[in-house]
Design a protein around this motif. Structure first.
Motif, PDB file in Angstrom:
ATOM      1  N   MET A 239      56.806  89.810   7.517  1.00  0.00           N
ATOM      2  CA  MET A 239      56.056  88.730   7.414  1.00  0.00           C
ATOM      3  C   MET A 239      55.024  88.447   8.455  1.00  0.00           C
ATOM      4  N   ILE A 240      53.808  88.324   8.030  1.00  0.00           N
ATOM      5  CA  ILE A 240      52.830  88.111   8.913  1.00  0.00           C
ATOM      6  C   ILE A 240      52.562  86.595   8.959  1.00  0.00           C
ATOM      7  N   ARG A 241      52.233  86.116  10.187  1.00  0.00           N
ATOM      8  CA  ARG A 241      51.864  84.699  10.519  1.00  0.00           C
ATOM      9  C   ARG A 241      50.427  84.760  10.880  1.00  0.00           C
ATOM     10  N   GLU A 242      49.758  83.984  10.157  1.00  0.00           N
ATOM     11  CA  GLU A 242      48.439  83.736  10.708  1.00  0.00           C
ATOM     12  C   GLU A 242      48.162  82.531  11.766  1.00  0.00           C
ATOM     13  N   VAL A 243      47.431  83.147  12.897  1.00  0.00           N
ATOM     14  CA  VAL A 243      47.448  82.357  14.026  1.00  0.00           C
ATOM     15  C   VAL A 243      45.941  81.650  13.830  1.00  0.00           C
ATOM     16  N   LYS A 244      46.003  80.304  13.989  1.00  0.00           N
ATOM     17  CA  LYS A 244      44.575  79.651  13.833  1.00  0.00           C
ATOM     18  C   LYS A 244      43.877  79.660  14.948  1.00  0.00           C
ATOM     19  N   ASN A 245      42.641  80.122  14.938  1.00  0.00           N
ATOM     20  CA  ASN A 245      41.795  80.477  16.040  1.00  0.00           C
ATOM     21  C   ASN A 245      40.842  79.068  16.273  1.00  0.00           C
ATOM     22  N   ASP A 246      41.227  78.371  17.431  1.00  0.00           N
ATOM     23  CA  ASP A 246      40.596  77.051  17.735  1.00  0.00           C
ATOM     24  C   ASP A 246      39.542  77.359  18.750  1.00  0.00           C
ATOM     25  N   CYS A 247      39.184  78.562  19.036  1.00  0.00           N
ATOM     26  CA  CYS A 247      38.241  78.905  20.251  1.00  0.00           C
ATOM     27  C   CYS A 247      37.008  78.098  20.334  1.00  0.00           C
ATOM     28  N   PRO A 248      36.302  77.856  19.036  1.00  0.00           N
ATOM     29  CA  PRO A 248      35.233  77.179  18.878  1.00  0.00           C
ATOM     30  C   PRO A 248      35.287  75.626  19.685  1.00  0.00           C
ATOM     31  N   SER A 249      36.451  75.074  18.996  1.00  0.00           N
ATOM     32  CA  SER A 249      36.579  73.678  19.335  1.00  0.00           C
ATOM     33  C   SER A 249      37.097  73.545  20.645  1.00  0.00           C
ATOM     34  N   ARG A 250      37.871  74.216  21.399  1.00  0.00           N
ATOM     35  CA  ARG A 250      38.235  74.417  22.689  1.00  0.00           C
ATOM     36  C   ARG A 250      37.123  74.624  23.463  1.00  0.00           C
ATOM     37  N   PHE A 251      35.944  75.486  23.308  1.00  0.00           N
ATOM     38  CA  PHE A 251      34.847  75.743  24.007  1.00  0.00           C
ATOM     39  C   PHE A 251      33.944  74.483  23.839  1.00  0.00           C
ATOM     40  N   GLU A 252      33.753  73.986  22.755  1.00  0.00           N
ATOM     41  CA  GLU A 252      33.134  72.522  22.540  1.00  0.00           C
ATOM     42  C   GLU A 252      33.767  71.484  23.640  1.00  0.00           C
ATOM     43  N   GLU A 253      34.860  71.386  23.633  1.00  0.00           N
ATOM     44  CA  GLU A 253      35.781  70.336  24.600  1.00  0.00           C
ATOM     45  C   GLU A 253      35.286  70.595  26.040  1.00  0.00           C
ATOM     46  N   PHE A 254      35.226  71.849  26.246  1.00  0.00           N
ATOM     47  CA  PHE A 254      35.203  72.256  27.607  1.00  0.00           C
ATOM     48  C   PHE A 254      33.665  72.014  28.033  1.00  0.00           C
ATOM     49  N   LEU A 255      32.582  72.294  27.063  1.00  0.00           N
ATOM     50  CA  LEU A 255      31.160  71.884  27.314  1.00  0.00           C
ATOM     51  C   LEU A 255      31.199  70.406  27.410  1.00  0.00           C
ATOM     52  N   ARG A 256      31.781  69.600  26.609  1.00  0.00           N
ATOM     53  CA  ARG A 256      31.759  68.153  26.836  1.00  0.00           C
ATOM     54  C   ARG A 256      32.345  67.691  28.150  1.00  0.00           C
ATOM     55  N   HIS A 257      33.226  68.180  28.738  1.00  0.00           N
ATOM     56  CA  HIS A 257      33.887  67.882  29.898  1.00  0.00           C
ATOM     57  C   HIS A 257      32.859  68.484  30.984  1.00  0.00           C
ATOM     58  N   LEU A 258      32.405  69.600  30.696  1.00  0.00           N
ATOM     59  CA  LEU A 258      31.408  69.910  31.953  1.00  0.00           C
ATOM     60  C   LEU A 258      30.259  68.977  31.977  1.00  0.00           C
ATOM     61  N   GLU A 259      29.693  68.512  30.921  1.00  0.00           N
ATOM     62  CA  GLU A 259      28.567  67.596  30.852  1.00  0.00           C
ATOM     63  C   GLU A 259      28.786  66.637  31.495  1.00  0.00           C
ATOM     64  N   GLU A 260      30.026  65.938  31.245  1.00  0.00           N
ATOM     65  CA  GLU A 260      30.672  64.544  32.050  1.00  0.00           C
ATOM     66  C   GLU A 260      30.754  64.645  33.285  1.00  0.00           C
ATOM     67  N   ALA A 261      31.165  65.906  33.824  1.00  0.00           N
ATOM     68  CA  ALA A 261      31.492  66.151  35.326  1.00  0.00           C
ATOM     69  C   ALA A 261      30.029  66.393  35.807  1.00  0.00           C
ATOM     70  N   ARG A 262      29.001  66.937  35.377  1.00  0.00           N
ATOM     71  CA  ARG A 262      27.493  67.095  35.779  1.00  0.00           C
ATOM     72  C   ARG A 262      27.068  65.498  35.658  1.00  0.00           C
ATOM     73  N   LYS A 263      27.305  64.762  34.824  1.00  0.00           N
ATOM     74  CA  LYS A 263      26.604  63.310  34.938  1.00  0.00           C
ATOM     75  C   LYS A 263      27.327  62.538  35.891  1.00  0.00           C
ATOM     76  N   LEU A 264      28.715  62.856  36.373  1.00  0.00           N
ATOM     77  CA  LEU A 264      29.297  62.136  37.299  1.00  0.00           C
ATOM     78  C   LEU A 264      28.640  62.527  38.802  1.00  0.00           C
ATOM     79  N   GLN A 265      28.407  63.860  38.751  1.00  0.00           N
ATOM     80  CA  GLN A 265      28.027  64.397  40.209  1.00  0.00           C
ATOM     81  C   GLN A 265      26.625  63.774  40.310  1.00  0.00           C
ATOM     82  N   ASP A 266      25.660  63.724  39.256  1.00  0.00           N
ATOM     83  CA  ASP A 266      24.408  63.275  39.460  1.00  0.00           C
ATOM     84  C   ASP A 266      24.170  61.734  39.734  1.00  0.00           C
ATOM     85  N   ASP A 267      25.104  60.927  39.121  1.00  0.00           N
ATOM     86  CA  ASP A 267      25.315  59.558  39.432  1.00  0.00           C
ATOM     87  C   ASP A 267      25.655  59.294  41.013  1.00  0.00           C
TER      88      ASP A 267
END
Length: 155
Positions: free
Chosen positions: A1-29
């Motif tokens: 029996m083969i189990r499918e693993v859901k690939n959520d890399c795009p959503s994790r990448f988007e979350e990482f980019l959002r956190h990165l942008e927030e960190a950059r804004k904090l640093q600029d402020d």
């Protein structure tokens, strides 16, 4: 029996980019406004939060035991009478050490040794000459253990 693993890399990448942008804004402020940038990100920066830090925390176990020993509980009165030469803080600390033993029987005998006045760490035990006194001390140790486990919430 083969189990499918859901690939959520795009959503994790988007979350990482959002956190990165927030960190950059904090640093600029911080670069733009200096320490006053903290007002943008934190509420009540100038309040008394540092002075009142920990005021809302519950009593420690030793404080709870001291409060118990100061009470009119029959067990507390007997313990105070038995250990009249020691301060309540000292008694509470020794009682806390007794609860570090794993087995209930070990805890009871450690408590009995404290009540007799012997050292709880190590294997030094003071003999009680009268068997009735020893039985009374064991009964008191069992009652005390019941109270202490109730105080620390193990029951």
């Amino acid at each position: 029996m083969i189990r499918e693993v859901k690939n959520d890399c795009p959503s994790r990448f988007e979350e990482f980019l959002r956190h990165l942008e927030e960190a950059r804004k904090l640093q600029d402020d911080i670069l733009k406004y200096g320490l006053t940038a903290a007002d943008l990100y934190c509420e009540d920066v100038d309040g008394d939060w540092l002075e009142t830090w920990g005021d809302d925390e519950e009593n420690t176990f030793v404080e709870s035991v001291v409060n118990f020993l100061e009470s009119d509980d029959s067990v507390a009165v007997k313990v105070r009478k038995q250990l009249k030469d020691k301060s309540l803080q000292e008694i509470a600390t020794e009682l806390e050490n007794c609860l570090s033993f794993g087995e209930e029987e070990e805890r009871i005998f450690a408590l009995k040794n404290v009540l007799v006045g012997s050292v709880t760490s190590g294997s030094i035990y003071r003999d009680v000459s009268d068997e009735d006194d020893e039985i009374d001390l064991l009964d008191l140790a069992e009652e005390l253990l019941e109270k202490l486990t109730h105080i620390c919430g193990e029951d």
